[in-house]
Write a protein that holds these residues in place. Structure first.
Motif, mmCIF file in Angstrom:
data_model
loop_
_atom_site.group_PDB
_atom_site.id
_atom_site.type_symbol
_atom_site.label_atom_id
_atom_site.label_comp_id
_atom_site.label_asym_id
_atom_site.label_seq_id
_atom_site.Cartn_x
_atom_site.Cartn_y
_atom_site.Cartn_z
ATOM 1 N N HIS A 686 54.857 29.392 39.576
ATOM 2 C CA HIS A 686 54.512 29.974 38.279
ATOM 3 C C HIS A 686 53.989 28.930 37.292
ATOM 4 O O HIS A 686 54.211 29.016 36.086
ATOM 5 N N ILE A 687 53.339 27.919 37.827
ATOM 6 C CA ILE A 687 52.610 26.999 36.952
ATOM 7 C C ILE A 687 51.393 27.714 36.373
ATOM 8 O O ILE A 687 51.021 27.505 35.219
ATOM 9 N N VAL A 688 50.787 28.543 37.174
ATOM 10 C CA VAL A 688 49.769 29.463 36.688
ATOM 11 C C VAL A 688 50.464 30.780 36.388
ATOM 12 O O VAL A 688 50.973 31.433 37.303
ATOM 13 N N PRO A 689 50.555 31.205 35.146
ATOM 14 C CA PRO A 689 51.343 32.392 34.798
ATOM 15 C C PRO A 689 50.654 33.671 35.257
ATOM 16 O O PRO A 689 49.473 33.692 35.606
ATOM 17 N N ASP A 690 51.422 34.745 35.236
ATOM 18 C CA ASP A 690 50.914 36.062 35.628
ATOM 19 C C ASP A 690 50.236 36.724 34.443
ATOM 20 O O ASP A 690 50.870 36.956 33.400
ATOM 21 N N THR A 691 48.948 37.014 34.575
ATOM 22 C CA THR A 691 48.182 37.720 33.554
ATOM 23 C C THR A 691 47.231 38.690 34.235
ATOM 24 O O THR A 691 46.818 38.480 35.382
ATOM 25 N N LYS A 692 46.868 39.716 33.527
ATOM 26 C CA LYS A 692 45.928 40.683 34.070
ATOM 27 C C LYS A 692 44.554 40.080 34.318
ATOM 28 O O LYS A 692 43.938 40.340 35.364
ATOM 29 N N PRO A 693 43.987 39.283 33.386
ATOM 30 C CA PRO A 693 42.668 38.680 33.676
ATOM 31 C C PRO A 693 42.681 37.810 34.930
ATOM 32 O O PRO A 693 41.724 37.835 35.716
ATOM 33 N N LEU A 694 43.759 37.047 35.122
ATOM 34 C CA LEU A 694 43.816 36.196 36.310
ATOM 35 C C LEU A 694 43.967 37.032 37.579
ATOM 36 O O LEU A 694 43.409 36.694 38.633
ATOM 37 N N ALA A 695 44.710 38.126 37.491
ATOM 38 C CA ALA A 695 44.821 39.013 38.643
ATOM 39 C C ALA A 695 43.468 39.613 39.006
ATOM 40 O O ALA A 695 43.139 39.775 40.198
ATOM 41 N N CYS A 696 42.673 39.923 37.993
ATOM 42 C CA CYS A 696 41.324 40.438 38.263
ATOM 43 C C CYS A 696 40.456 39.383 38.938
ATOM 44 O O CYS A 696 39.640 39.685 39.812
ATOM 45 N N VAL A 697 40.628 38.125 38.537
ATOM 46 C CA VAL A 697 39.865 37.052 39.171
ATOM 47 C C VAL A 697 40.256 36.925 40.644
ATOM 48 O O VAL A 697 39.397 36.789 41.527
ATOM 49 N N LEU A 698 41.542 36.965 40.908
ATOM 50 C CA LEU A 698 41.990 36.885 42.299
ATOM 51 C C LEU A 698 41.480 38.073 43.111
ATOM 52 O O LEU A 698 41.081 37.923 44.271
ATOM 53 N N LEU A 699 41.486 39.222 42.493
ATOM 54 C CA LEU A 699 41.023 40.410 43.204
ATOM 55 C C LEU A 699 39.541 40.325 43.536
ATOM 56 O O LEU A 699 39.102 40.746 44.616
ATOM 57 N N LEU A 716 50.361 41.565 39.567
ATOM 58 C CA LEU A 716 50.408 42.776 38.745
ATOM 59 C C LEU A 716 51.768 43.442 38.814
ATOM 60 O O LEU A 716 52.254 43.997 37.813
ATOM 61 N N CYS A 717 52.409 43.380 39.976
ATOM 62 C CA CYS A 717 53.753 43.947 40.094
ATOM 63 C C CYS A 717 54.754 43.182 39.235
ATOM 64 O O CYS A 717 55.647 43.779 38.615
ATOM 65 N N ARG A 718 54.634 41.896 39.203
ATOM 66 C CA ARG A 718 55.572 41.111 38.395
ATOM 67 C C ARG A 718 55.380 41.360 36.907
ATOM 68 O O ARG A 718 56.329 41.221 36.128
ATOM 69 N N LEU A 719 54.185 41.710 36.509
ATOM 70 C CA LEU A 719 53.944 41.989 35.093
ATOM 71 C C LEU A 719 54.642 43.263 34.643
ATOM 72 O O LEU A 719 55.024 43.384 33.466
ATOM 73 N N GLU A 724 48.590 51.259 36.412
ATOM 74 C CA GLU A 724 47.290 51.878 36.662
ATOM 75 C C GLU A 724 46.369 50.939 37.427
ATOM 76 O O GLU A 724 45.639 51.365 38.328
ATOM 77 N N GLU A 725 46.409 49.664 37.083
ATOM 78 C CA GLU A 725 45.564 48.708 37.781
ATOM 79 C C GLU A 725 45.955 48.579 39.249
ATOM 80 O O GLU A 725 45.095 48.478 40.133
ATOM 81 N N ILE A 726 47.254 48.586 39.522
ATOM 82 C CA ILE A 726 47.704 48.479 40.915
ATOM 83 C C ILE A 726 47.258 49.697 41.720
ATOM 84 O O ILE A 726 46.791 49.571 42.865
ATOM 85 N N ILE A 727 47.391 50.864 41.120
ATOM 86 C CA ILE A 727 46.966 52.080 41.820
ATOM 87 C C ILE A 727 45.471 52.055 42.090
ATOM 88 O O ILE A 727 45.006 52.426 43.180
ATOM 89 N N GLU A 728 44.690 51.579 41.135
ATOM 90 C CA GLU A 728 43.242 51.505 41.329
ATOM 91 C C GLU A 728 42.891 50.521 42.455
ATOM 92 O O GLU A 728 41.982 50.772 43.252
ATOM 93 N N VAL A 729 43.608 49.419 42.517
ATOM 94 C CA VAL A 729 43.345 48.446 43.580
ATOM 95 C C VAL A 729 43.661 49.042 44.941
ATOM 96 O O VAL A 729 42.901 48.893 45.910
ATOM 97 N N LEU A 730 44.778 49.740 45.045
ATOM 98 C CA LEU A 730 45.149 50.339 46.326
ATOM 99 C C LEU A 730 44.161 51.422 46.746
ATOM 100 O O LEU A 730 43.791 51.516 47.929
ATOM 101 N N LEU A 731 43.720 52.223 45.794
ATOM 102 C CA LEU A 731 42.742 53.255 46.133
ATOM 103 C C LEU A 731 41.404 52.651 46.527
ATOM 104 O O LEU A 731 40.716 53.158 47.420
ATOM 105 N N ALA A 732 41.021 51.527 45.861
ATOM 106 C CA ALA A 732 39.760 50.886 46.219
ATOM 107 C C ALA A 732 39.799 50.322 47.626
ATOM 108 O O ALA A 732 38.756 50.222 48.294
ATOM 109 N N ASN A 733 40.989 49.958 48.076
ATOM 110 C CA ASN A 733 41.148 49.464 49.446
ATOM 111 C C ASN A 733 41.533 50.574 50.419
ATOM 112 O O ASN A 733 41.998 50.286 51.528
ATOM 113 N N LYS A 734 41.390 51.856 49.999
ATOM 114 C CA LYS A 734 41.655 53.022 50.838
ATOM 115 C C LYS A 734 43.116 53.095 51.281
ATOM 116 O O LYS A 734 43.433 53.617 52.354
ATOM 117 N N LEU A 735 43.995 52.587 50.459
ATOM 118 C CA LEU A 735 45.435 52.644 50.743
ATOM 119 C C LEU A 735 46.037 53.758 49.905
ATOM 120 O O LEU A 735 46.793 53.536 48.961
#
Length: 819
Positions: A686-699, A716-719, A724-735
């Motif tokens: 956790h030297i790099v903190p959890d943020t939504k913008p950074l999660a989008c970069v990783l995605l 995103l789960c830790r946040l 909504e963002e997690i659900i969108e990611v899973l749907l985009a990956n057909k999960l």
């Protein structure tokens, strides 16, 4: 050092104020409040010329006797003239016309008038041999009213500073011994006056038991020392301070500059710093941007002292040595019309040489300016006719010139050999921010991480002090001129409440109490240092790739193309197993101090032994993976990551927020070089903190490193605020099934859009998944509405028809819900 390290860093202003020099018929006065020179010819009957940087007026006066002093009010509405030893004339002044006024006599008949100053447009201060008299002058007509008087017996001279609003009066009778002089500071402003605690200066005690080199200070038996008006000046040195220049009685002891600072605990002025001149002879002092400039006439050089850089403590006094090498003032030449061109010189009627330097050297350079010849006359620097006033005024009364001394900051910075000391000095200079960033950029390019860390700490500590000062000012009130805090009625002249600058005995940071003048924020560091390094590395990589592609074409080698999307599908664990890896508990984010400690335990900067299994697993090369150029590019980006991480550490240690763009820079750099093991370490600790913008970069970088999708979902789960963002990611990956399970686990089942999930299930091509999703939402809608499972507002006719076509008619979902 830089190339221009030998250039003088002090210079005189290019356009000096020219006035008529002192002569038998002309007297010249300087007003320290308005910074104007007043030339009086023939007692005023032949004319009075007032000249300043932006003003010039000429008028005549009646000859009522010899004028010993003449000063204008700051708005030039009144003129004060002293002709007698105990009285003063106040005359109205309007558009060059002098009217009749009144005579102000000393309150004590036996007192003599030592001088006077204008504290404001309507406030006049008289200094007599018996004390101070504070008068208010009426605006409607010339009428004076005594506001207050202060008794100071035995006044012998005084020093006034318009910048500090401070008047210092010297009294020999106020001291307890003949070898001591008592200094009484007063503060004056509009309708305000305050007498501060006196400061006693011992002429035979330098404040230390012994001077540098083991030489004892002069004792009382060696001879008498005097403290005169020219030995004391008042100026801002990070706060109002009295500077006392000591003159030894012989040439066996070097001079010292004693700095008395006004303490915050209202205990008056106290000796806090001693500037070691290590020279003998005559000195003069200017103060430019809190730098003490000491001019030495014998050696014709100037020394620069920065009290913030003093680290040696002796008996609670900080010894300060020159910040850099002594240097002369840059040569200056006056331009005058040449006599040969038919244009008379401005001083052609003088029989004395115009400048001693010009007469001695005979250096005259004639140039052409249009059609007229111009003669450049070199001025003698450090001339005996120089008179120095605060803060940066130099007057040559014989030559008839008034200059402002200026500091060439780039040339001054080029004389430093220690980068950390240079940054510490530039941090307290106005308009030094571009040069400060340039210095950091130069240190970064040298790849000296052991120097960058302390430099970052100094910068961020200054930024923190700047934020603290803004908060303090917001709580206390507005700020006055030169940074004086206006805390309420009657307190607008008190210094800032920040603690006194005193270095620690163990060599601690002496800058911990000074609010910096140049503030370097994270966005400045990114734009001026980090982003250029990243751009340079990326441009080199692009050129290298183009060169490799051209080499492949020339050798007709086969080019293996890798489909990032197909590779991602093959390696993505979600596509083989529809299971979401959600931690049972959200990981608690670390504090800034914990981040700094964890960074010491993680091997982030060692790129010599990268993880073999994760290093560049998606790159296909042409058989030259150990190419020297590629290794150099990787090393450049790794160095950029190291610099950015060190800067992040420094921000966290100073308690400052770390912007998201710094973390994004680190993540992108690690992904570009294939340092996936370091990326996992940064996220795991956790030297790099959890943020939504950074999660989008990783995605978005899932094509480069497929595990980024899982890292993004974990973040995103830790946040716990990005459902909504997690659900969108899973749907985009057909999960679809995993998305439904996550929504049900977080109580979001009733808020889901059935059309979005049915569309995602249809795109999977799996009839079993579509049947399960359709049945789930039909039962949910029937349970919530108690009637039809789908209405027109759901826009699901397409999916209903697909269900009927594939599985037949719709069952009775209402009966299922009731049962």
């Amino acid at each position: 050092m830089a190339e221009n390290e030998d250039l003088p860093y002090l210079q005189l202003s290019e356009n000096p104020v020219r006035f008529e020099p002192v002569s038998r018929v002309t007297n010249v006065f300087f007003d320290g409040t308005t910074k104007e020179v007043v030339s009086v010819r023939g007692g005023g009957t032949l004319g009075v010329v007032v000249q300043g940087l932006h003003t010039k007026e000429a008028f005549c006066m009646e000859d009522r006797g010899t004028i010993t002093s003449l000063k204008f009010a700051p708005n030039h509405s009144r003129l004060a003239v002293q002709r007698t030893p105990n009285s003063l004339e106040l005359l109205p002044f309007n558009a060059g016309e002098v009217g009749s006024g009144v005579v102000v006599e000393c309150k004590t008949k036996s007192a003599s008038l030592l001088g006077f100053v204008w504290a404001d447009n309507d406030d006049l201060v008289l200094v007599t041999s018996h004390g101070i008299e504070f008068y208010h002058v009426s605006r409607e007509r010339v009428f004076v009213r005594l506001v207050r008087s202060y008794s100071v017996p035995g006044c012998c001279w005084f020093v006034w500073s318009a910048e500090c609003h401070m008047l210092v009066v010297a009294s020999s009778s106020g001291a307890t011994a003949p070898a001591k002089v008592a200094l009484f500071p007063f503060q004056f402003a509009a309708n305000y006056s305050n007498k501060m605690q006196k400061c006693v200066v011992d002429l035979h005690d330098s404040g230390l038991s012994s001077s540098r080199g083991g030489r004892p200070p002069p004792s009382a038996g060696d001879g008498a020392l005097e403290l005169s008006e020219r030995d004391v000046c008042v100026a801002f040195v990070y706060r109002p301070a009295i500077l006392v220049l000591r003159h030894p009685h012989d040439l066996n002891h070097t001079a010292q500059l004693l700095v008395f600072t006004n303490l915050k605990d209202s205990s008056g002025f106290k000796l806090t710093h001693i500037c070691q001149l290590e020279l003998t002879g005559r000195f003069a002092v200017n103060v430019i941007d809190s730098l003490i400039i000491v001019h030495h006439q014998a050696s014709k050089v100037s020394l620069v002292f920065d009290v913030a850089l003093g680290t040696e403590m002796r008996q609670d006094v900080c010894l300060v040595y020159p910040a850099t090498r002594p240097a002369p003032i840059r040569p200056f030449c006056l331009e005058e019309p040449s006599v040969t061109s038919g244009v008379p010189s401005a001083h052609a009627d003088q029989t004395a040489p115009r400048t001693p330097g010009a007469a001695a050297s005979g250096r005259r350079t004639s140039t052409t300016d249009g059609s007229a010849l111009v003669t450049q006359i070199p001025c003698q620097l450090y001339a005996p006719t120089w008179v120095v006033f605060q803060p940066s005024v130099i007057i040559d009364a014989r030559l008839g010139c008034l200059w402002n001394l200026q500091l060439d900051l780039p040339a001054f910075a080029a004389t430093f050999s220690d980068s950390l000391q240079l940054i510490s000095c530039l941090l307290n200079r106005r308009h030094a921010k571009p040069l400060l960033l340039q210095t950091i950029r130069r240190v970064t390019e040298r790849r000296a991480l052991h120097i960058l860390g302390p430099c970052f700490d100094v910068l961020n500590a200054g930024y923190r002090r700047h934020l603290d000062a803004l908060c303090a000012q917001a709580q206390c009130g507005a700020t006055g001129p030169m940074g004086i805090v206006l805390g309420g009625v009657g307190s607008n002249l008190m210094p800032s409440t920040s603690p006194l600058l005193m270095p620690s005995r163990n060599g601690g940071n002496v800058l911990s109490t000074i609010t910096p003048a140049a503030v370097v924020e994270a966005v400045d560091m990114y734009q001026s240092v980090l982003a250029p390094l990243m751009e340079l590395a990326q441009n080199s990589t692009v050129k290298h790739n183009a060169h490799s592609q051209a080499a492949k074409i020339n050798t007709s080698s086969e080019v293996v193309k890798v489909d990032a999307s197909s590779e991602s599908e093959k390696l993505n664990p979600f596509l083989e197993h529809e299971k979401l890896k959600v931690p049972s508990e959200a990981v608690k984010l670390s504090s800034s101090s914990e981040i700094s400690d964890k960074m010491q335990a993680v091997n982030l900067l060692d790129a010599s032994e990268p993880d073999k299994s994760l290093k560049k697993n998606s790159a296909v090369k042409d058989g030259k993976s150990n190419d020297a150029f590629s290794e150099a590019m990787d090393e450049s980006i790794n160095y950029l990551v190291s610099v950015t991480l060190d800067y992040v550490r420094s921000l966290s240690a100073a308690g400052l927020p770390v912007p998201d763009f710094l973390h994004q820079l680190i993540v992108n750099a690690l992904l570009n070089t294939g340092n996936f093991f370091q990326l996992h370490q940064l996220l795991q600790f956790h030297i790099v903190p959890d943020t939504k913008p950074l999660a989008c970069v990783l995605l978005s970088r899932g094509g480069v490193y497929p595990a980024c999708v899982q890292l993004s979902l974990d973040m995103l789960c830790r946040l716990r605020t990005a459902h909504e963002e997690i659900i969108e990611v899973l749907l985009a990956n057909k999960l679809v099934t995993a998305a439904l399970r996550y929504a049900r686990a977080n109580g979001l089942e009733d808020q889901l859009s059935c059309r979005k999930f049915l569309e995602a299930a249809l795109h999977t091509g799996d009839d079993a998944i579509f049947y399960s999703v359709f049945t789930l939402f039909a039962l949910r809608n029937t349970r919530l509405r108690g009637s039809r499972p789908f209405t027109e507002s759901d826009h699901c006719e397409t999916y209903i028809q697909h269900y009927k076509k594939t599985f037949g008619s719709l069952p009775d979902y209402a009966a299922s819900v009731q049962s």
